[in-house]
Design a protein around this motif. Structure first.
Motif, PDB file in Angstrom:
ATOM      1  N   CYS A   4      37.568  38.037  41.037  1.00 36.59           N
ATOM      2  CA  CYS A   4      38.347  38.088  39.797  1.00 36.59           C
ATOM      3  C   CYS A   4      37.437  38.551  38.662  1.00 36.59           C
ATOM      4  CB  CYS A   4      38.947  36.719  39.482  1.00 36.59           C
ATOM      5  SG  CYS A   4      39.796  36.638  37.902  1.00 36.59           S
ATOM      6  N   LYS A   5      37.921  39.474  37.847  1.00 31.69           N
ATOM      7  CA  LYS A   5      37.139  39.954  36.717  1.00 31.69           C
ATOM      8  C   LYS A   5      37.032  38.905  35.617  1.00 31.69           C
ATOM      9  CE  LYS A   5      39.414  43.989  36.334  1.00 31.69           C
ATOM     10  NZ  LYS A   5      39.786  45.255  35.712  1.00 31.69           N
ATOM     11  N   ASN A   6      37.944  37.966  35.566  1.00 29.50           N
ATOM     12  CA  ASN A   6      37.946  36.968  34.499  1.00 29.50           C
ATOM     13  C   ASN A   6      37.051  35.777  34.823  1.00 29.50           C
ATOM     14  OD1 ASN A   6      38.851  35.827  32.041  1.00 29.50           O
ATOM     15  ND2 ASN A   6      40.241  34.527  33.191  1.00 29.50           N
ATOM     16  N   CYS A   7      37.234  35.170  36.006  1.00 29.32           N
ATOM     17  CA  CYS A   7      36.489  33.941  36.319  1.00 29.32           C
ATOM     18  C   CYS A   7      35.458  34.116  37.439  1.00 29.32           C
ATOM     19  CB  CYS A   7      37.461  32.816  36.670  1.00 29.32           C
ATOM     20  SG  CYS A   7      38.346  33.076  38.221  1.00 29.32           S
ATOM     21  N   GLY A   8      35.499  35.233  38.170  1.00 32.16           N
ATOM     22  CA  GLY A   8      34.531  35.477  39.232  1.00 32.16           C
ATOM     23  C   GLY A   8      34.863  34.841  40.567  1.00 32.16           C
ATOM     24  N   ALA A   9      36.031  34.199  40.663  1.00 31.46           N
ATOM     25  CA  ALA A   9      36.428  33.552  41.917  1.00 31.46           C
ATOM     26  C   ALA A   9      36.755  34.598  42.981  1.00 31.46           C
ATOM     27  CB  ALA A   9      37.644  32.655  41.677  1.00 31.46           C
ATOM     28  N   GLN A  10      36.517  34.256  44.242  1.00 31.10           N
ATOM     29  CA  GLN A  10      36.864  35.151  45.345  1.00 31.10           C
ATOM     30  C   GLN A  10      38.370  35.208  45.496  1.00 31.10           C
ATOM     31  OE1 GLN A  10      35.025  33.993  49.002  1.00 31.10           O
ATOM     32  NE2 GLN A  10      33.771  35.821  49.033  1.00 31.10           N
ATOM     33  N   GLU A  12      41.730  37.536  47.554  1.00 29.96           N
ATOM     34  CA  GLU A  12      42.094  38.478  48.607  1.00 29.96           C
ATOM     35  C   GLU A  12      42.201  39.882  48.007  1.00 29.96           C
ATOM     36  OE1 GLU A  12      42.420  37.794  51.859  1.00 29.96           O
ATOM     37  OE2 GLU A  12      41.848  35.726  51.433  1.00 29.96           O
ATOM     38  N   ASP A  13      42.056  40.910  48.834  1.00 29.97           N
ATOM     39  CA  ASP A  13      42.046  42.283  48.344  1.00 29.97           C
ATOM     40  C   ASP A  13      43.371  42.723  47.729  1.00 29.97           C
ATOM     41  OD1 ASP A  13      39.401  42.746  48.961  1.00 29.97           O
ATOM     42  OD2 ASP A  13      39.869  43.337  51.019  1.00 29.97           O
ATOM     43  N   ASN A  14      44.491  42.285  48.239  1.00 28.26           N
ATOM     44  CA  ASN A  14      45.779  42.778  47.762  1.00 28.26           C
ATOM     45  C   ASN A  14      46.513  41.792  46.865  1.00 28.26           C
ATOM     46  OD1 ASN A  14      45.424  45.150  49.191  1.00 28.26           O
ATOM     47  ND2 ASN A  14      46.285  44.271  51.053  1.00 28.26           N
ATOM     48  N   VAL A  15      45.836  40.784  46.331  1.00 28.39           N
ATOM     49  CA  VAL A  15      46.454  39.786  45.475  1.00 28.39           C
ATOM     50  C   VAL A  15      46.540  40.336  44.058  1.00 28.39           C
ATOM     51  CG1 VAL A  15      46.152  37.474  44.515  1.00 28.39           C
ATOM     52  CG2 VAL A  15      45.631  37.897  46.897  1.00 28.39           C
ATOM     53  N   ARG A  16      47.697  40.124  43.406  1.00 31.88           N
ATOM     54  CA  ARG A  16      47.896  40.649  42.053  1.00 31.88           C
ATOM     55  C   ARG A  16      47.398  39.705  40.980  1.00 31.88           C
ATOM     56  NH1 ARG A  16      53.245  43.899  41.213  1.00 31.88           N
ATOM     57  NH2 ARG A  16      52.224  43.890  39.232  1.00 31.88           N
ATOM     58  N   PHE A  17      47.370  38.378  41.272  1.00 28.07           N
ATOM     59  CA  PHE A  17      46.919  37.404  40.294  1.00 28.07           C
ATOM     60  C   PHE A  17      45.918  36.453  40.939  1.00 28.07           C
ATOM     61  CE2 PHE A  17      51.138  38.684  38.919  1.00 28.07           C
ATOM     62  CZ  PHE A  17      50.898  39.010  37.592  1.00 28.07           C
ATOM     63  N   CYS A  18      44.911  36.061  40.174  1.00 32.22           N
ATOM     64  CA  CYS A  18      43.893  35.135  40.655  1.00 32.22           C
ATOM     65  C   CYS A  18      44.505  33.743  40.793  1.00 32.22           C
ATOM     66  CB  CYS A  18      42.727  35.104  39.672  1.00 32.22           C
ATOM     67  SG  CYS A  18      41.465  33.903  40.083  1.00 32.22           S
ATOM     68  N   ALA A  19      44.276  33.099  41.925  1.00 35.42           N
ATOM     69  CA  ALA A  19      44.792  31.750  42.149  1.00 35.42           C
ATOM     70  C   ALA A  19      44.039  30.722  41.308  1.00 35.42           C
ATOM     71  CB  ALA A  19      44.683  31.386  43.630  1.00 35.42           C
ATOM     72  N   CYS A  21      42.482  31.289  38.016  1.00 34.03           N
ATOM     73  CA  CYS A  21      42.720  31.342  36.570  1.00 34.03           C
ATOM     74  C   CYS A  21      44.049  31.993  36.193  1.00 34.03           C
ATOM     75  CB  CYS A  21      41.582  32.068  35.866  1.00 34.03           C
ATOM     76  SG  CYS A  21      41.493  33.842  36.210  1.00 34.03           S
ATOM     77  N   GLY A  22      44.719  32.658  37.134  1.00 33.68           N
ATOM     78  CA  GLY A  22      46.009  33.284  36.861  1.00 33.68           C
ATOM     79  C   GLY A  22      45.919  34.657  36.233  1.00 33.68           C
ATOM     80  N   CYS A  23      44.735  35.191  36.068  1.00 34.57           N
ATOM     81  CA  CYS A  23      44.545  36.503  35.448  1.00 34.57           C
ATOM     82  C   CYS A  23      44.988  37.610  36.412  1.00 34.57           C
ATOM     83  CB  CYS A  23      43.073  36.676  35.092  1.00 34.57           C
ATOM     84  SG  CYS A  23      42.688  38.220  34.274  1.00 34.57           S
ATOM     85  N   ALA A  24      45.570  38.692  35.856  1.00 30.46           N
ATOM     86  CA  ALA A  24      45.915  39.851  36.678  1.00 30.46           C
ATOM     87  C   ALA A  24      44.635  40.449  37.240  1.00 30.46           C
ATOM     88  CB  ALA A  24      46.664  40.887  35.845  1.00 30.46           C
ATOM     89  N   THR A  25      44.653  40.840  38.525  1.00 29.80           N
ATOM     90  CA  THR A  25      43.409  41.212  39.183  1.00 29.80           C
ATOM     91  C   THR A  25      43.141  42.700  39.270  1.00 29.80           C
ATOM     92  OG1 THR A  25      44.435  41.228  41.352  1.00 29.80           O
ATOM     93  CG2 THR A  25      43.439  39.150  40.609  1.00 29.80           C
ATOM     94  N   ASP A  26      44.168  43.532  39.311  1.00 36.22           N
ATOM     95  CA  ASP A  26      43.981  44.970  39.527  1.00 36.22           C
ATOM     96  C   ASP A  26      43.193  45.235  40.801  1.00 36.22           C
ATOM     97  OD1 ASP A  26      45.353  45.529  37.192  1.00 36.22           O
ATOM     98  OD2 ASP A  26      43.529  45.642  35.991  1.00 36.22           O
ATOM     99  N   GLY A  27      43.427  44.417  41.797  1.00 39.78           N
ATOM    100  CA  GLY A  27      42.721  44.582  43.063  1.00 39.78           C
ATOM    101  C   GLY A  27      41.407  43.834  43.101  1.00 39.78           C
ATOM    102  N   GLY A  28      40.946  43.299  41.951  1.00 41.18           N
ATOM    103  CA  GLY A  28      39.712  42.534  41.910  1.00 41.18           C
ATOM    104  C   GLY A  28      38.499  43.408  41.762  1.00 41.18           C
ATOM    105  N   ALA A  29      37.431  42.823  41.310  1.00 43.43           N
ATOM    106  CA  ALA A  29      36.176  43.534  41.158  1.00 43.43           C
ATOM    107  C   ALA A  29      35.383  43.421  42.450  1.00 43.43           C
ATOM    108  CB  ALA A  29      35.375  42.926  39.996  1.00 43.43           C
TER     109      ALA A  29
END
Length: 146
Positions: A4-10, A12-19, A21-29
């Protein structure tokens, strides 16, 4: 796995929101990008950036100037981003001053933190005057207010 770009949590590759912090992921960093300065300029309105980029530099000059910028343009997300970065910088500067009370080791750590805070202030001013919403090194990922 992505991060996650917001909190750094791991995440999944195709998840739209971080479980986490709830931030939109854009595929994640990717793992290589975690902890690096992230540019959020694309997330802000270009008209808001053009109108407030020089006013936002006040956020790095102290609390009173930061409050002045927030009072003049209270709904500007660009100013709020830089106000958060400036507040983090102020907290770092106060902490560096407090650490300087401790003889010898505190003086060294405080001096290094003070120099780092000064360099971050210059980076922040350059970023906001050029219309960029980039996080400060090391401390920029922390969010006090949005």
């Amino acid at each position: 796995m992505a991060f996650c770009k917001n909190c750094g949590a791991q995440i999944e590759d195709n998840v739209r929101f971080c479980a986490n912090c709830g931030c939109a992921t854009d595929g994640g960093a990717t793992a290589a990008n975690v902890g690096r300065n992230t540019d959020f300029t694309a997330e802000y309105d270009s008209i808001d950036i053009a109108d407030t980029k020089y006013l936002s530099l006040f956020c790095y000059l102290g609390v009173l100037f930061m409050l002045l910028a927030l009072i003049i343009k209270p709904h500007s997300q660009f100013i709020r981003f830089h106000a958060n970065q400036g507040l983090l910088l102020m907290i770092l500067s106060v902490a560096a001053g407090v650490v300087c009370i401790i003889p010898i080791l505190g003086w060294i750590v405080g001096a290094v933190a003070g120099i780092f805070a000064f360099v971050c202030m210059i980076i922040g001013i350059v970023n906001c005057c050029s219309g960029k919403a980039k996080e400060l090194p090391l401390i920029g990922r922390i969010r006090i207010f949005n």
